[in-house]
Design a protein around this motif. Sequence first.
Motif, short mmCIF file in Angstrom:
data_model
loop_
_atom_site.label_atom_id
_atom_site.label_comp_id
_atom_site.label_asym_id
_atom_site.label_seq_id
_atom_site.Cartn_x
_atom_site.Cartn_y
_atom_site.Cartn_z
N ALA A 99 29.88 4.92 69.42
CA ALA A 99 28.58 5.48 69.39
C ALA A 99 27.81 5.29 70.91
CB ALA A 99 27.95 5.09 68.28
N ARG A 100 28.08 3.95 71.10
CA ARG A 100 27.58 3.35 72.42
C ARG A 100 28.03 4.17 73.73
NH1 ARG A 100 24.24 -0.89 71.94
NH2 ARG A 100 24.42 -2.17 69.80
N ARG A 101 29.39 4.45 73.58
CA ARG A 101 29.99 5.03 74.72
C ARG A 101 29.31 6.60 74.71
NH1 ARG A 101 36.26 3.41 74.44
NH2 ARG A 101 36.27 1.54 75.49
N ALA A 102 29.02 7.24 73.64
CA ALA A 102 28.57 8.40 73.45
C ALA A 102 26.99 8.35 74.31
CB ALA A 102 28.52 8.90 72.12
N ASP A 103 26.16 7.40 73.98
CA ASP A 103 24.83 7.19 74.40
C ASP A 103 25.19 7.07 76.12
OD1 ASP A 103 23.87 7.57 71.99
OD2 ASP A 103 23.76 5.42 71.74
N TRP A 104 26.09 6.22 76.36
CA TRP A 104 26.25 6.21 77.72
C TRP A 104 26.79 7.38 78.42
CZ3 TRP A 104 26.07 1.87 81.07
CH2 TRP A 104 26.53 2.10 82.43
N ASN A 105 27.69 8.26 78.10
CA ASN A 105 28.11 9.32 78.62
C ASN A 105 26.92 10.57 78.71
OD1 ASN A 105 30.60 8.27 78.84
ND2 ASN A 105 31.28 9.28 77.12
N THR A 106 25.98 10.51 77.67
CA THR A 106 24.96 11.62 77.74
C THR A 106 24.02 11.18 78.88
OG1 THR A 106 24.92 11.59 75.20
CG2 THR A 106 22.84 12.34 76.36
N VAL A 107 23.74 9.83 79.01
CA VAL A 107 22.64 9.28 80.05
C VAL A 107 23.62 9.65 81.42
CG1 VAL A 107 21.53 7.44 81.07
CG2 VAL A 107 21.52 7.75 78.54
N ASP A 108 24.53 9.39 81.44
CA ASP A 108 25.37 9.44 82.65
C ASP A 108 25.50 10.95 83.14
OD1 ASP A 108 27.26 9.10 84.58
OD2 ASP A 108 29.14 8.74 83.34
N ALA A 109 25.61 12.02 82.25
CA ALA A 109 25.69 13.44 82.68
C ALA A 109 24.47 13.71 83.31
CB ALA A 109 26.18 14.19 81.37
N TRP A 110 23.21 13.17 82.72
CA TRP A 110 22.09 13.49 83.45
C TRP A 110 21.86 12.79 84.74
CZ3 TRP A 110 17.36 10.35 82.70
CH2 TRP A 110 16.33 10.97 83.31
N ILE A 111 22.16 11.55 84.73
CA ILE A 111 21.92 10.77 86.03
C ILE A 111 22.96 10.77 87.22
CG2 ILE A 111 21.81 8.46 87.01
CD1 ILE A 111 20.42 7.33 84.53
N GLY A 112 24.23 11.13 86.70
CA GLY A 112 25.33 11.47 87.69
C GLY A 112 25.86 10.45 88.08
N TYR A 113 25.89 9.03 87.37
CA TYR A 113 26.38 7.85 88.04
C TYR A 113 28.02 7.80 88.20
CZ TYR A 113 28.29 3.08 87.13
OH TYR A 113 29.29 1.83 87.38
N SER A 114 28.75 8.46 87.03
CA SER A 114 29.93 8.62 87.27
C SER A 114 30.67 9.36 88.41
CB SER A 114 30.72 9.18 86.10
OG SER A 114 30.48 8.23 84.77
N SER A 115 29.76 10.17 88.68
CA SER A 115 30.22 11.13 89.86
C SER A 115 29.88 10.36 91.21
CB SER A 115 29.37 12.57 89.89
OG SER A 115 29.47 13.25 88.70
N ALA A 116 28.86 9.58 91.32
CA ALA A 116 28.51 8.74 92.48
C ALA A 116 29.57 7.66 92.67
CB ALA A 116 27.17 8.37 92.08
#
Length: 221
Positions: free
Chosen positions: A133-150
């Motif tokens: 669940a915490r990973r899902a929350d992280w991925n949701t915010v990540d998709a909006w902010i673009g952290y993983s892409s950066a």
Amino acid sequence: MTGGISMACFGDRSATLDTTCRTFLAAAAASIAATPAVGKSARGGDGTDHVDPVVSLWRDWLAAHRLCSEACRRQQKLETEMLRQLGSFPRVKIGFSEGDGFMWAYTTEEIDRLLPNPDQAETRRAARAELAARRADWNTVDAWIGYSSAKKAEAEIAEVEDALAKELWNTSSRSVAGIAAKLHCVLETEDPGSGLEEAPWPELRTILSDLMQICGSLHPG
């Protein structure tokens, strides 16, 4: 270029000298890039001038290094925003069976290692579900902010920078500017703020300053 810039990095740590130290490598890079000898100082066996391959590689490396620094700052900024919104990286708290303390688990493997017993199966299942669940929350915010892409972009440009640095060090210098470029590369990588005062860093900065003076005396324009 005078020896004063280099020596200012080794003595009194006043605000003015600190500023000088921080700008030393930038001044060195500008001096190397502006030296006509960069591509013309080495003569081939046919009597014609040839580009020093080290300086050409240094130019490419410096461009990649600056892009990597920018990518790192962007990734860190986005990571800070992710942590501000979510509080931490995805993790779950695993309490000790004795009830005295706990450890954080960031992966399912860590959960299994911390809860290995058959009678802990339900606790293990609940911990895995919480982590998911915490990973899902992280991925949701990540998709909006673009952290993983950066973060991915930073890793890619870092690989380019590392490859260019290795090629730079494996190539023989053919000019004073080429030698200065190699020295600038190691100082920019290992001591970008020109703040390390233990040997050999002050001595290496002095050598770079000397090389810059030689480049300037050979090509005063």
